[in-house]
Design an enzyme around this catalytic site. Structure first.
Site, PDB file in Angstrom:
ATOM      1  N   CYS A   2     -10.800   6.995 -82.306  1.00 28.63           N
ATOM      2  CA  CYS A   2     -11.408   8.403 -81.971  1.00 28.63           C
ATOM      3  C   CYS A   2     -12.811   8.464 -81.617  1.00 28.63           C
ATOM      4  O   CYS A   2     -13.275   7.245 -80.973  1.00 28.63           O
ATOM      5  CB  CYS A   2     -11.626   9.070 -83.838  1.00 28.63           C
ATOM      6  SG  CYS A   2      -9.983   8.958 -84.535  1.00 28.63           S
ATOM      7  N   ARG A  50     -10.362  13.423 -83.253  1.00 28.17           N
ATOM      8  CA  ARG A  50      -9.193  12.529 -83.579  1.00 28.17           C
ATOM      9  C   ARG A  50      -8.402  12.129 -82.702  1.00 28.17           C
ATOM     10  O   ARG A  50      -7.617  13.073 -82.017  1.00 28.17           O
ATOM     11  CB  ARG A  50      -8.498  13.386 -84.867  1.00 28.17           C
ATOM     12  CG  ARG A  50      -7.670  12.296 -85.739  1.00 28.17           C
ATOM     13  CD  ARG A  50      -6.849  13.100 -86.762  1.00 28.17           C
ATOM     14  NE  ARG A  50      -6.135  11.962 -87.706  1.00 28.17           N
ATOM     15  CZ  ARG A  50      -4.982  12.472 -88.150  1.00 28.17           C
ATOM     16  NH1 ARG A  50      -4.710  13.721 -88.245  1.00 28.17           N
ATOM     17  NH2 ARG A  50      -4.284  11.309 -89.055  1.00 28.17           N
ATOM     18  N   LEU A  51      -7.790  10.963 -82.768  1.00 27.30           N
ATOM     19  CA  LEU A  51      -6.693  10.493 -82.141  1.00 27.30           C
ATOM     20  C   LEU A  51      -5.790  10.239 -83.379  1.00 27.30           C
ATOM     21  O   LEU A  51      -6.000   8.876 -83.894  1.00 27.30           O
ATOM     22  CB  LEU A  51      -6.912   9.301 -81.263  1.00 27.30           C
ATOM     23  CG  LEU A  51      -5.761   8.489 -80.493  1.00 27.30           C
ATOM     24  CD1 LEU A  51      -5.025   9.700 -79.581  1.00 27.30           C
ATOM     25  CD2 LEU A  51      -5.971   7.713 -79.876  1.00 27.30           C
ATOM     26  N   GLY A  76     -11.657   3.624 -85.068  1.00 30.10           N
ATOM     27  CA  GLY A  76     -11.008   2.576 -85.103  1.00 30.10           C
ATOM     28  C   GLY A  76      -9.959   2.279 -85.905  1.00 30.10           C
ATOM     29  O   GLY A  76      -9.289   3.363 -86.242  1.00 30.10           O
ATOM     30  N   GLU A  77      -9.836   1.121 -86.364  1.00 30.93           N
ATOM     31  CA  GLU A  77      -8.438   0.906 -87.557  1.00 30.93           C
ATOM     32  C   GLU A  77      -9.155  -0.401 -88.382  1.00 30.93           C
ATOM     33  O   GLU A  77      -9.717  -1.090 -87.969  1.00 30.93           O
ATOM     34  CB  GLU A  77      -7.322   0.296 -86.798  1.00 30.93           C
ATOM     35  CG  GLU A  77      -6.867   1.152 -85.591  1.00 30.93           C
ATOM     36  CD  GLU A  77      -6.242   2.464 -86.076  1.00 30.93           C
ATOM     37  OE1 GLU A  77      -5.814   2.406 -87.409  1.00 30.93           O
ATOM     38  OE2 GLU A  77      -6.024   3.499 -85.257  1.00 30.93           O
ATOM     39  N   GLY A 368      -3.445  -8.977 -74.976  1.00 31.23           N
ATOM     40  CA  GLY A 368      -3.785 -10.595 -75.044  1.00 31.23           C
ATOM     41  C   GLY A 368      -5.298 -10.713 -74.709  1.00 31.23           C
ATOM     42  O   GLY A 368      -5.714 -12.116 -74.734  1.00 31.23           O
TER      43      GLY A 368
END
Length: 655
Positions: A2, A50-51, A76-77, A368
């Site tokens: 977000c 918000r995403l 983030g997460e 990666g």
């Protein structure tokens, strides 16, 4: 993923706080197109774009605890939120959503400022504790997610600097010292940013504002074992370390697949992205969607390797081909989102790639990124090893030939003769104990671009020494680390967050509302990799040996054993070819260069004439063209934003 923004204290009275916050959120809408939220209190405000990825219906922010005394806005997460939520529920905390955001609030209630130590994730959040009249800003360990702030009576913060510029009285002005750092390291040293009086919260740091004071402190730091190896304890075998690395990477990948939307993967054709793709295939029964970028120029293109992995792992693949013209066309948009000078065009194709992901209705991709830093994959690590061997007999004529093992095409690299390249790699051979030995050739070459600085800019910078500032920041035990660990630290603690995860990462992916996730940057993987003996990461001149031993069996042999190919994109030729973008001629004109005052017009004109005349130019000249143009764009888009160069529609709505 977000965008967040907010303030602590009293904002300028020009506009009501709610209106200022709305302006800040509007300029961050690309980061969160799925909704906006706002919470205002007597002491400040929190905003959010918000995403939606987890808990699509119930994850609206800002979010609070049960009695509305603790609020958070979060970008983030938290990948281990499932385990944390279960533990917190057992301790009596009540959850109203399935969102990882709510875990932050309750973990703060449980552990206070130490809550960040429990999070495995990529995050930047602002937490408002109404009871203590306290604002807390925190950023993840590796610096995946951005967070900036400034003091203008109030403490004002946001995910991107352009949101800060929406606040009355916050005027963007390019910082000359930051320019000197960018033209040395490729990035400004946090907390410095390209703009005066705008600060970046460094990775692994937390900011506390309360009782009229602001303090910033570290809660996590990257460290390596002291000594040539790791410890006096019996060392695990190579097989044991390979197995532990595999287990960690599997779990890091598993928790990064947590989402209520489809998750895809970037596939470059190299070892690192192929490893991540292979590990994802272990945890999904559905056909995996992969995405890649190729180039019309054969020297940059890795399409054949990408296709080999696609066929071996049976992924559903989408790709895009990037042309010189594409890079020239979208470069202003890239700088708008990057908010800093860049010396290579590599972010531009990745900007295109994230657009492709979004067009396919994906919001999340695993990549990666980070493997080269934490497992010693870059050429610079091998170069340093050869140069140290060479330094034992600096007059030797045959030892430099070892560089051919790294670059069989060395004599023809970007038109540079063998003698020039040997002089480049021979930098600092008389100083093998220098803590910057591994990076001095690169930094020395980059610093030569400062020859194009104007006299006024040089006088402003004065006797400032960027290398000396970095020396003063090195950890106390740095000199006791193995030389490879020293080189890895410079990459992982500085270049990675300062450039790779910023200009080539968050900023170009979130420009199209795409969240990148990086299993190799799980802090458990990073900490374990730091303990791996250097000889198992760089075995002879074979990079990432332990990764090949650990995961290689899941890949085609040609990919598992493929040497590192640096990700590159066309540079100066993207701007000085047959079809020169109009904005290039405008911004590099004598009048524009005199107006901004950063570069000497006559020197720049000679550079451009040389590039047009020769076609193929050297590393320094390529970087100079891109760097000078990016600074001119940065000045145009932010400092003199009302002037028009008419680039792309995305810019016309935000400048």
């Amino acid at each position: 993923m977000c965008g967040i923004a907010g303030f602590f204290g009293c904002l300028p009275q020009t506009y009501p706080p709610r209106e200022i916050m709305r302006r800040m959120l509007a300029v961050l809408s690309h980061r969160g197109p799925d909704g906006q939220g706002l919470h205002l209190d007597e002491g400040g405000g929190l905003g959010h774009t918000r995403l939606s990825i987890i808990d699509l219906a119930g994850g609206q922010q800002p979010m609070s605890n049960e009695d509305d005394t603790v609020w958070v806005t979060f970008n983030g997460e938290i990948f281990n939120y499932v385990e944390l939520q279960e533990d917190l529920a057992k301790r009596g905390h009540k959850f109203r959503t399935r969102s990882d955001t709510e875990v932050i609030v309750h973990m703060y209630e449980e552990r206070g400022l130490a809550c960040v130590e429990a999070f495995n994730g990529d995050f930047a959040f602002a937490l408002w504790d109404k009871r203590k009249n306290r604002l807390v800003l925190a950023r993840d360990r590796m610096g995946v997610r951005p967070l900036y702030y400034t003091h203008r009576g109030a403490l004002i913060f946001a995910s991107e600097m352009k949101a800060l510029f929406q606040v009355p009285g916050v005027q963007p002005e390019i910082d000359p010292i930051a320019l000197d750092q960018c033209f040395t390291f490729w990035f400004p040293l946090a907390p410095r940013t390209p703009f005066r009086d705008i600060q970046e919260l460094p990775p692994g740091h937390i900011l506390i504002a309360e009782s009229g004071s602001v303090s910033v402190s570290s809660y996590w730091e990257l460290r390596y074992p002291v000594g040539s190896e790791n410890s006096d304890l019996p060392a695990p075998t190579e097989k044991q370390m390979a197995e532990e690395l595999e287990a960690l990477l599997i779990d890091a990948t598993r928790i990064r697949l947590r989402a209520d939307v489809p998750v895809g993967a970037y596939l470059s054709g190299g070892l690192d992205s192929s490893v991540v793709t292979a590990l994802i295939r272990l945890f999904t029964a559905s056909r995996l969607k992969t995405f890649s970028v190729g180039f019309e120029a054969e020297e940059f293109d890795e399409t054949k390797y990408q296709q080999e992995v696609v066929e071996a792992l049976a992924t559903d693949h989408e790709s895009i081909t990037c042309t010189h013209g594409d890079i020239g066309r979208i470069f202003p948009e890239v700088i708008w989102h990057a908010e800093r000078p860049i010396l290579r065009t590599a972010p531009a194709p990745l900007y295109q790639l994230s657009a492709l992901v979004r067009q396919n209705e994906f919001k999340v991709v695993l990549t990666g990124e980070g493997a080269d830093e934490v497992l010693a994959g870059y050429d610079i690590f091998k170069e340093a090893k050869v140069r140290r061997f060479w330094a034992r007999q600096p007059r030797s004529s045959w030892r430099p030939l070892l560089l051919r093992r790294l670059y069989p095409y060395l004599a023809d690299v970007q038109g540079q003769p063998q003698a020039y390249l040997q002089a480049f790699f021979g930098t600092a051979l008389d100083r093998p104990a220098d803590p910057f030995f591994s990076h001095l050739p690169r930094w020395s070459m980059t610093s030569r671009i400062k020859a194009f600085f104007s006299q006024d800019l040089r006088q402003t910078i004065g006797g400032y020494d960027a290398l000396e500032e970095l020396r003063q920041r090195l950890p106390a035990e740095y000199n006791a680390w193995h030389p490879l660990s020293q080189a890895q630290y410079l990459e992982a603690a500085h270049l990675l967050p300062g450039y790779i995860l910023s200009s080539q990462g968050d900023r170009v992916s979130m420009a199209h509302a795409v969240e990148g996730r990086f299993p190799f940057l799980d802090h458990r993987v990073v900490e374990f990799a730091a303990r791996i003996p250097p000889r198992l990461k760089l075995k002879g001149l074979k990079e990432k040996h332990i990764l090949r031993r650990s995961i290689g069996r899941y890949l085609p042999n040609a990919i598992a054993e493929r040497p590192k190919q640096p990700y590159r994109a066309p540079d100066s030729q993207s701007f000085l070819g047959p079809c020169i973008p109009e904005y290039v001629e405008d911004l590099l004109s004598k009048q524009a260069l005199l107006r901004t005052g950063y570069f000497e017009p006559r020197s720049v004109q000679k550079l451009l004439d040389k590039c047009r005349r020769q076609g193929t130019v050297g590393f320094r000249d390529n970087m100079a063209v891109v760097g000078i143009l990016s600074v001119q764009l940065l000045d145009h888009l932010f400092v003199r934003g009302k002037e028009a160069i008419a680039p792309a529609p995305a810019l016309s709505t935000t400048v």
